[in-house]
Design an enzyme around this catalytic site. Structure first.
Site, short mmCIF file in Angstrom:
data_model
loop_
_atom_site.label_atom_id
_atom_site.label_comp_id
_atom_site.label_asym_id
_atom_site.label_seq_id
_atom_site.Cartn_x
_atom_site.Cartn_y
_atom_site.Cartn_z
N ASP A 264 0.74 -1.19 -0.01
CA ASP A 264 -0.07 -0.04 -0.05
C ASP A 264 0.79 1.39 0.05
O ASP A 264 1.92 1.32 0.64
CB ASP A 264 -0.99 -0.09 1.09
N ASP B 141 -7.37 4.60 6.32
CA ASP B 141 -6.38 5.21 5.42
C ASP B 141 -5.33 6.31 6.08
O ASP B 141 -5.17 7.24 5.37
CB ASP B 141 -6.44 5.22 3.99
#
Lengths: 308, 428
Positions: B153, B306
């Site tokens: 990520d 996130d």
């Protein structure tokens, strides 16, 4: 008017006022003594982070003809080479108390951003990325005003790299404010997404866009940027599809004028005989650029901000 | 009957056990010992009347910046922000310095979180060594050390061949691959969603097709490999439709949504607000509605923040130069509660999306109020209003798009292992 970020911030009346003032300065630049004391005691800093000849020179001459003290800083010689941020450079210069900071930078929106941190300095946008270029837009309008009393209802056909053009965006906004029509001509690779929402017409075929045009506005093709990007296969093919030549120009409205914000690439977007021909207003634009920037600088230094 | 702590009279919501009722919850020795009518002596009682008592929330997608970028955030400040947001379990992404691609780094991160002692931390380890997208990490070793899933990520696993091998290898052991789905060839110089807003601002866009094409490719690789695949921070209508179709086909595909993607649109960028810049970017209203529809029908069964702290220096610049990412730990719950107020999700389903569902996906024990389970709880007032002040956040960073906005819903107490790790108003 505290700052000039873009044409989006101006009303129709403000645009007209700036054009009136600019018109009065055309004459001054043709006198033998090309100077007025209007901005004596004012300091103007031109801070250019992108290469520019005409815009920077135009601002410099405008300031000098108004008797302001003008300082030019270009990125190549500035502290940014030593890693200073845009904000630090701008704050440092602002701390020297200029009346106006003229900024050109490749980052769209940089003037909006800096203004929050520079409360005592008027900021003029001399081109921010692909966002806006308001003094070029006003220059173009002043040039068109020499042609017709009003741009209302006229058709301006813009050709070329619309996607990366701040001049195109300023015109698209101004057209809605002032009531002229814009035709955009480019392959889809050079058009930004949903650009039709500005209310303009889109053409991929230049020849179809020409009939009825009152002005044809050619944009510079930065071939090095675009061939890397696969925006078009070759300069040759581009010129054939989107170059302005005499045969094409002949099919526009009688008296159609040819414009270009410069610098021009002869033989790429515009044929030499058209660039130098009777319908070209390219050098008029340059001349009017000085007059408009005199109008803008005068306005920024005037009014309630006079003793900034 | 005695207990160390009794939480009295709240609306107890435990979707894993089908509980949604007014009840007491009592706790002894760090574990939940009962739910019902408590009669007896508790060392301490929390009056939860009018409040919701839920399992401590799980946020399976955060960037804690430790090791390597502790000026943005560290495990201590990130943990404080988490518990202030009712979150007792975090899964941190591996794009640290060094990368979480060795068992030693996994253990170091877990150990550091234990020392801080506010919430549980389960690292997500890298798919590829140093996130370079070339060689796979030692997934079994990393898993043994405590990694709960694998992701590069911040970057996608862009190479189709590497992604195939990653899914195949992970599938051999039942591991989950989490993809930051972005086709870099389509988005490389973009900074916000491509569309009318990027056109007006004059900045390069990141087309929704950049996310769609990567999700489409990956789903085909799932079909080929049988690997378990999870789309991080899903943001486009196209990607939601692809995930929905893959699930209908029976593929082991899941997705999470970040609160900003169902609460905000690209309109936030007008004015060049760098605190509304993240990757994937805020999208169009159509995309936002598609993410909401995905949450409603269960295509998207997880909400994760996130959380991406950045120093002000990295946001105090032009939009195209600004770092991608926003902080989200302290606003996840109130922003998500809007889904309940709008009738998209019931409160139990919302709570499941931030507890039971990510726990199942990652094989965690958290996210329930099982009797005998570790007592991790979040007690919040769903109606209480507060105003976000970026400088009052517990995170070290201030990059929130909600600064100055009024939130509805506030965490009052957070409990981990039976200890009160956050109490509203008790901080210095």
């Amino acid at each position: 008017m505290k700052h000039l970020f873009g044409i989006a911030d101006l009303t129709r009346q403000q645009i007209t006022t700036l054009l009136d003032l600019g018109e009065s300065f055309i004459e001054l630049s043709r006198r033998s003594l090309r100077k007025t004391p209007t901005l004596r005691g004012k300091t103007i800093i031109n801070l250019f982070f992108e290469n520019s000849t005409r815009t920077r020179t135009s601002f410099e001459i405008a300031g000098k003809r108004l008797s302001a003290d003008v300082i030019n800083i270009s990125a190549a010689t500035s502290a940014t080479q030593k890693g200073e941020t845009l904000l630090d450079t701008a704050q440092t210069l602002a701390a020297m108390r200029p009346h106006v900071l003229v900024i050109r930078h490749s980052v769209a929106g940089c003037c909006h951003f800096l203004a929050d941190y520079l409360p005592h300095t008027a900021i003029v946008n001399a081109g921010d990325g692909a966002h806006e270029h308001p003094t070029q837009l006003l220059t173009d309008l002043l040039t068109l005003r020499q042609q017709w009393p009003s741009v209302e209802g006229k058709i301006l056909t813009m050709v070329g790299d619309i996607a990366h053009s701040r001049v195109a965006r300023s015109h698209l906004i101004a057209a809605a404010t002032l009531g002229y029509h814009i035709r955009l001509v480019a392959p889809k690779t050079l058009l930004p997404q949903q650009v039709e929402r500005y209310g303009c017409e889109i053409f991929h075929d230049f020849d179809a866009a020409i009939p009825g045009s009152d002005a044809i506005y050619m944009l510079r093709i930065q071939s090095e940027r675009l061939t890397d990007n696969c925006a078009f296969p070759s300069v040759r093919e581009y010129h054939e599809a989107y170059g302005l030549n005499r045969a094409r120009l002949a099919r526009a409205n009688p008296g159609c004028v040819v414009m270009h914000p410069g610098p021009i690439n002869r033989g790429v977007e515009i044929a030499t005989d058209v660039a130098d021909g009777a319908q070209s207003r390219i050098l008029d634009q340059v001349e009017h650029g000085v007059a408009i920037r005199m109008a803008v600088l005068t306005t920024m230094c005037g009014g309630q901000n006079y003793d900034r | 009957m005695t207990a160390d702590l009794c939480i009295h009279g709240g609306r107890v919501v435990d979707p894993a056990n089908g509980i949604d009722q007014t009840a007491d919850v009592w706790i002894s020795d760090g574990c939940i010992t009962g739910i019902g009518d408590f009669s007896g002596d508790a060392t301490r009682t929390i009056d939860a009347r009018g409040l919701v008592v839920a399992p401590g929330l799980i946020d399976m997608h955060v960037h804690l910046r430790e090791p390597g970028q502790e000026w943005k955030e560290d495990i201590a400040s990130g943990s404080q922000a988490a518990v202030a947001g009712g979150i007792t379990t975090l899964c941190c992404m591996p794009n640290t310095t060094p990368t979480i691609d060795h068992a030693g780094v996994v253990r170091q991160v877990i150990e550091r979180a234990r020392e801080v002692g506010l919430c549980r931390l389960h690292p997500i380890a890298a798919v590829s060594k140093a996130l370079k997208g070339k060689e796979l990490t030692e997934m079994r070793e990393l898993h043994r050390a405590g990694a709960v899933a694998f992701s590069d990520d911040g970057l996608p696993v862009w190479h189709a061949g590497v992604m195939r091998k990653a899914l195949e290898y992970a599938a051999s052991f039942g591991f989950l691959i989490i993809q930051h789905a972005e086709e870099l060839q389509l988005t490389h110089d973009g900074c916000i969603n491509e569309g009318w807003i990027s056109t007006q601002l004059g900045v390069n866009g990141m087309p929704a097709a950049g996310e769609d094409t990567m999700v489409a490719r990956d789903i085909m690789l799932c079909r080929l490999t049988g690997g378990r695949y999870h789309v991080a921070h899903i943001s486009t209508a196209g990607a939601v439709a692809l995930v929905r179709a893959a699930q209908a086909e029976g593929l082991p595909v899941s997705a999470e949504a970040a609160p900003h993607h169902f609460a905000l649109t690209e309109e936030e960028l007008l004015g060049y607000n760098t605190d509304a810049k993240m990757n994937p970017p805020l999208r169009s209203e159509t995309d936002r509605q598609a993410v909401i529809a995905g949450l409603r029908d269960g295509t998207i069964a997880t909400i994760a923040t996130d959380h991406a702290p950045h120093h002000p220096d990295d946001k105090r610049c032009g939009l195209s130069c600004a770092a991608f990412g926003i902080v989200g730990l302290e606003t996840m719950l109130p922003v998500s509660l809007q889904l309940v107020r709008d009738g998209v999700l019931t409160l139990p389903r919302l709570i499941a999306n931030m507890g039971q569902h990510p726990a199942q996906l990652l094989g965690l024990k958290s996210g329930t109020l099982n009797i005998g389970a570790a007592a991790d709880l979040c007690i919040f007032d769903p109606k209480r209003k507060w105003v976000v002040d970026r400088y009052q956040l517990r995170s070290k960073s201030h990059n929130t798009p909600w600064h100055g906005k009024t939130m509805t819903g506030q965490v009052i107490h957070t409990i981990m292992d039976g200890r009160i790790v956050f109490q509203l108003g008790s901080e210095e």
